[in-house]
Design an enzyme around this catalytic site. Structure first.
Site, short mmCIF file in Angstrom:
data_model
loop_
_atom_site.label_atom_id
_atom_site.label_comp_id
_atom_site.label_asym_id
_atom_site.label_seq_id
_atom_site.Cartn_x
_atom_site.Cartn_y
_atom_site.Cartn_z
N TYR A 72 -6.98 -8.28 -24.92
CA TYR A 72 -6.70 -8.99 -24.00
C TYR A 72 -5.09 -9.44 -23.69
O TYR A 72 -4.52 -9.52 -22.69
CB TYR A 72 -7.44 -10.60 -24.15
CG TYR A 72 -7.24 -11.42 -23.01
CD1 TYR A 72 -8.39 -11.61 -21.83
CD2 TYR A 72 -6.19 -12.40 -22.90
CE1 TYR A 72 -8.13 -12.37 -21.01
CE2 TYR A 72 -6.02 -13.15 -21.80
CZ TYR A 72 -7.06 -13.36 -20.95
OH TYR A 72 -6.93 -14.20 -19.86
N ASP A 125 0.02 -3.39 6.78
CA ASP A 125 -0.75 -4.54 7.55
C ASP A 125 -0.96 -5.73 6.42
O ASP A 125 -1.02 -6.91 6.81
CB ASP A 125 -2.34 -4.04 7.91
CG ASP A 125 -2.35 -2.91 8.45
OD1 ASP A 125 -1.34 -2.22 8.59
OD2 ASP A 125 -3.60 -2.35 8.67
N ASP A 215 8.48 -2.35 -0.96
CA ASP A 215 7.49 -2.00 -0.98
C ASP A 215 7.21 -0.65 -1.49
O ASP A 215 7.66 0.18 -0.50
CB ASP A 215 6.56 -2.36 0.37
CG ASP A 215 5.21 -1.89 0.47
OD1 ASP A 215 4.86 -1.07 -0.44
OD2 ASP A 215 4.33 -2.23 1.25
N ALA A 217 4.77 1.86 -2.32
CA ALA A 217 3.68 2.54 -2.73
C ALA A 217 3.86 4.13 -2.82
O ALA A 217 3.32 4.94 -3.52
CB ALA A 217 2.54 2.24 -1.39
N LYS A 258 -1.30 5.19 -4.68
CA LYS A 258 -0.74 6.01 -4.13
C LYS A 258 0.16 6.85 -5.07
O LYS A 258 -0.39 7.65 -5.71
CB LYS A 258 0.33 5.71 -2.97
CG LYS A 258 -0.51 5.23 -1.57
CD LYS A 258 -1.05 3.60 -1.72
CE LYS A 258 -1.61 3.13 -0.50
NZ LYS A 258 -2.17 1.61 -0.69
N1 F0G Z 1 1.82 -1.10 1.19
C1 F0G Z 1 1.64 0.05 1.78
C2 F0G Z 1 3.03 0.78 2.20
C3 F0G Z 1 0.52 0.54 1.78
O1 F0G Z 1 0.31 1.68 2.48
C4 F0G Z 1 -0.62 -0.22 1.31
C5 F0G Z 1 -2.03 0.49 1.17
C6 F0G Z 1 -0.19 -1.53 0.89
C7 F0G Z 1 1.01 -1.76 0.70
C8 F0G Z 1 -1.51 -2.25 0.07
O2 F0G Z 1 -1.81 -1.72 -1.28
O3 F0G Z 1 -4.33 -1.06 -0.66
O4 F0G Z 1 -3.33 -1.18 -2.86
O5 F0G Z 1 -3.53 -3.46 -1.71
N2 F0G Z 1 -2.33 1.32 2.24
C9 F0G Z 1 -3.71 1.77 2.10
C10 F0G Z 1 -3.61 2.87 3.42
C11 F0G Z 1 -4.77 1.01 2.41
O6 F0G Z 1 -4.55 3.59 3.71
O7 F0G Z 1 -2.70 3.23 3.85
P1 F0G Z 1 -3.31 -1.91 -1.78
#
Ligand code: F0G
Length: 467
Positions: A72, A125, A215, A217, A258
Site C-alpha cells: 500500500y 473531451d 496533456d 497522452a 496510449k
Molecule cells: N487526453 C487526450 C489527448 C486523450 O486522447 C485522452 C483519451 C485523454 C486525455 C483522457 O485519458 O481515457 O485515460 O482518461 N483519449 C481516448 C481516445 C479515450 O479514444 O482518444 P483517459
C-alpha cells in the site's frame, strides 16, 4: 530491391478474433441501435474504436507484472515508475492516477477556479469536461490549417500565437491558471506540435506570467514527428527530444493507456513542490494513497517499462509507419483522408466521402455503420453526434470536421489487417452513391450523447441526392 516493411517483433501469444457474416453484422448493428459503442467486442473483427488501453504489452512488461510490488505504502514499483518519469520526462514530483481524466480531475481541482480561462490546442473531451465542470472555459487556439483536411502542414497540432496572445491579453493572469498544450493534438487528427511552437508558446506565456502545462497522452509520437519533420532534430534521440519538450512547461497530465503502452493508468508530473502538495490531497481523496493512486503495483511496474519502450525510435517508426501504410493505401484508393496522417489514427473525411448526405443525418456515423456492415471493422465518429447540442439553444452543433476515426491499437494488428481495412473502405467508397440514407436520433442523453445514442435509418432519401 528495397526490403519491405516487417514488424520489429514476433508474436508469443495470440488472441482469436471471430469472423462474421454481413447478414449477422446487419442484424447486430440494428440491435445496437446503430451505435458502434453498443456492439459487443466479439461482434467486431478489427477494432479501431480507440488506441487507448488496447495495445499489446511486451514480454518484458509481462515480466514486470509478475514481480510488481503490491504494498500500500512505499511500493517498489512506485519508486521505479517515479524514477523512470523523472529520468525520461524530467519531472521531480510525480502522482499516479488510474487514468488520464483522473489526472485531470486531481490537477484541475488544485488549479482551476470558477470563471477561469484555459487556452490550448483543441482540449480533449474529458479535459474540456473537467474545465467546464469547474465553470471555467477552455479556449481553442489551434491554427486554422488544422480544420482543412486537405491542407498540408507538418505540425497541424500547433497553437496560433496570435489567437493565444488575444486570450492572454484579454484576461488578467489570475484568471488563467495555465495554457495547455496537448501532444499530439488528438481532436485535430492526431497532429503533432512542433518544438518551435512549444518554445514560442512558452515564451509568450512567460511574458504574461502564465505557466504552460501539457496533456501528454501521445508525447512519444509527437517527439517522433519532431525528429522526422523539424529542422535541427534529425540527429537527436527521441529521449533527448522528449526531455527538451518538458523544459518548456511546469507539469503534465498523462493517460498511460496510449504512449505508456499499458491497458490502464495515468499520472501527473510536476516541477513545483507547493503545487505537488496541493494536488496530493486531491489525489488521496479521489485516487488512492500517493504511492499507488488507483493503480496496482504490477501495473505501475509494467508502465515504467512501457515508457522506456515507447520512447525508442524503433518502436515509433514501426507504430507510426503502420498508420502511414494504411493512410497511403486509402489515398491510393481515392478515399478522402486527413493529411498529413496522424500519429495514432487515420481520419476519413465523411463530408468529402458522402458529400450528398446533409450533416444533420450524421454522415461520419453513417460511414462508420457502412464500414462495420461491410467488414466488421469498427471505427468511431468524430463529428456531429460527438459535438452534442449547444447547451443554451439545444440546437445541434455542426463541427467543421465530420470525421470517421480509425484509431490503430499499438502492436496489436498486422499489415494484413491494414490491407483488410483499406479494402473494406474501398468497397464502401465504390458504392458511396448508393448510400442515400443517413440516420436520425430516437434517444439521446443531454450530454456526451454519442456513448448511448439510439438511432434509426432516415426513411426518405435525402434531399441533397435528389437535387
Ligand atoms: N487526453 C487526450 C489527448 C486523450 O486522447 C485522452 C483519451 C485523454 C486525455 C483522457 O485519458 O481515457 O485515460 O482518461 N483519449 C481516448 C481516445 C479515450 O479514444 O482518444 P483517459
Amino acid at each position: 530491391m528495397k526490403l519491405p516493411y516487417a514488424e520489429p517483433f514476433k508474436i508469443k501469444m495470440v488472441e482469436t478474433i471471430k469472423t462474421t457474416t454481413r447478414e449477422e453484422r446487419e442484424e447486430w448493428i440494428k440491435e445496437a441501435q446503430f451505435n458502434l459503442f453498443k456492439l459487443d467486442s466479439d461482434k467486431v473483427f478489427v477494432d479501431l474504436l480507440t488506441d487507448s488501453g488496447t495495445g499489446a504489452m511486451s514480454d518484458k512488461q509481462w515480466a514486470e507484472v509478475m514481480t510488481g510490488d503490491e504494498s500500500y505504502a512505499g511500493s517498489r514499483s512506485f519508486t521505479t515508475l517515479k524514477n523512470t518519469v523523472k529520468e525520461l520526462l524530467g519531472f521531480e514530483y510525480f502522482l499516479p492516477t488510474h487514468q488520464g481524466r483522473a489526472a485531470e480531475n486531481v490537477l484541475f481541482s488544485a488549479m482551476i477556479k470558477e470563471g477561469d480561462v484555459v487556452p490550448g490546442n483543441s482540449h480533449f473531451d474529458t479535459t474540456k469536461g473537467h474545465i467546464e465542470f469547474r465553470k471555467a472555459r477552455a479556449i481553442d487556439c489551434t491554427i486554422d490549417e488544422a480544420f482543412d483536411t486537405k491542407a498540408i502542414h507538418p505540425f497541424k497540432g500547433n497553437l496560433d500565437l496570435e489567437k493565444l496572445d488575444t486570450v492572454l491579453k484579454a484576461n488578467p493572469k489570475e484568471r488563467i491558471p495555465f495554457t495547455l498544450i496537448t501532444i499530439t493534438n488528438n481532436t485535430a487528427g492526431g497532429q503533432p506540435v512542433s518544438m518551435q511552437n512549444i518554445r514560442e508558446v512558452s515564451e509568450l506565456c512567460s511574458k504574461y506570467e502564465v505557466p504552460v502545462f501539457f496533456d501528454i497522452a501521445r508525447f512519444a509520437e509527437n517527439a517522433y514527428f519532431i525528429k522526422t519533420r523539424e529542422e535541427g532534430y534529425a540527429n537527436k534521440s527521441i529521449k533527448d527530444i522528449v526531455k527538451e519538450i518538458f523544459t518548456y512547461g511546469e507539469g503534465a497530465t498523462m493517460s498511460s493507456k496510449k504512449d505508456g503502452l499499458v491497458n490502464i493508468g495515468g499520472f501527473i508530473g510536476l516541477k513545483n513542490e507547493e503545487l505537488y502538495r496541493k494536488a496530493t490531497t486531491f489525489n488521496i481523496m479521489f485516487e488512492g494513497f500517493i504511492t499507488y493512486g488507483g493503480m496496482a503495483g504490477r501495473d505501475m511496474a509494467a508502465l515504467a517499462q512501457g515508457l522506456r519502450e515507447a520512447t525508442t525510435f524503433e518502436f515509433l517508426e514501426s507504430r507510426i509507419g503502420q498508420v502511414k501504410y494504411l493512410g497511403e493505401k486509402l489515398l491510393e484508393y481515392g478515399v478522402p483522408v486527413q493529411e498529413p496522417f496522424g500519429g495514432h489514427a487515420i481520419f476519413v473525411d465523411a463530408k468529402r466521402f458522402l458529400p450528398h448526405l446533409p450533416q444533420n443525418e450524421f454522415p461520419a456515423q453513417t460511414l462508420g455503420i457502412e464500414l462495420y456492415i461491410e467488414s466488421g471493422v469498427r471505427g468511431v465518429e468524430i463529428g456531429t453526434l460527438l459535438a452534442d447540442r449547444d447547451p443554451e439553444t439545444r440546437q445541434n452543433r455542426y463541427p467543421d470536421l465530420e470525421l470517421l476515426r480509425l484509431a490503430i491499437p499499438r502492436r496489436t494488428y498486422t499489415q494484413n489487417h491494414m490491407d483488410y481495412i483499406a479494402a473494406a473502405l474501398k468497397n464502401v467508397y465504390d458504392r458511396r452513391n448508393e448510400i442515400t440514407q443517413g440516420f436520425e436520433i430516437e434517444y439521446e442523453a443531454p450530454i456526451m450523447r454519442h456513448f448511448t445514442v439510439e438511432l434509426k435509418r432516415k426513411e426518405t432519401v435525402s434531399l441533397n441526392v435528389l437535387a
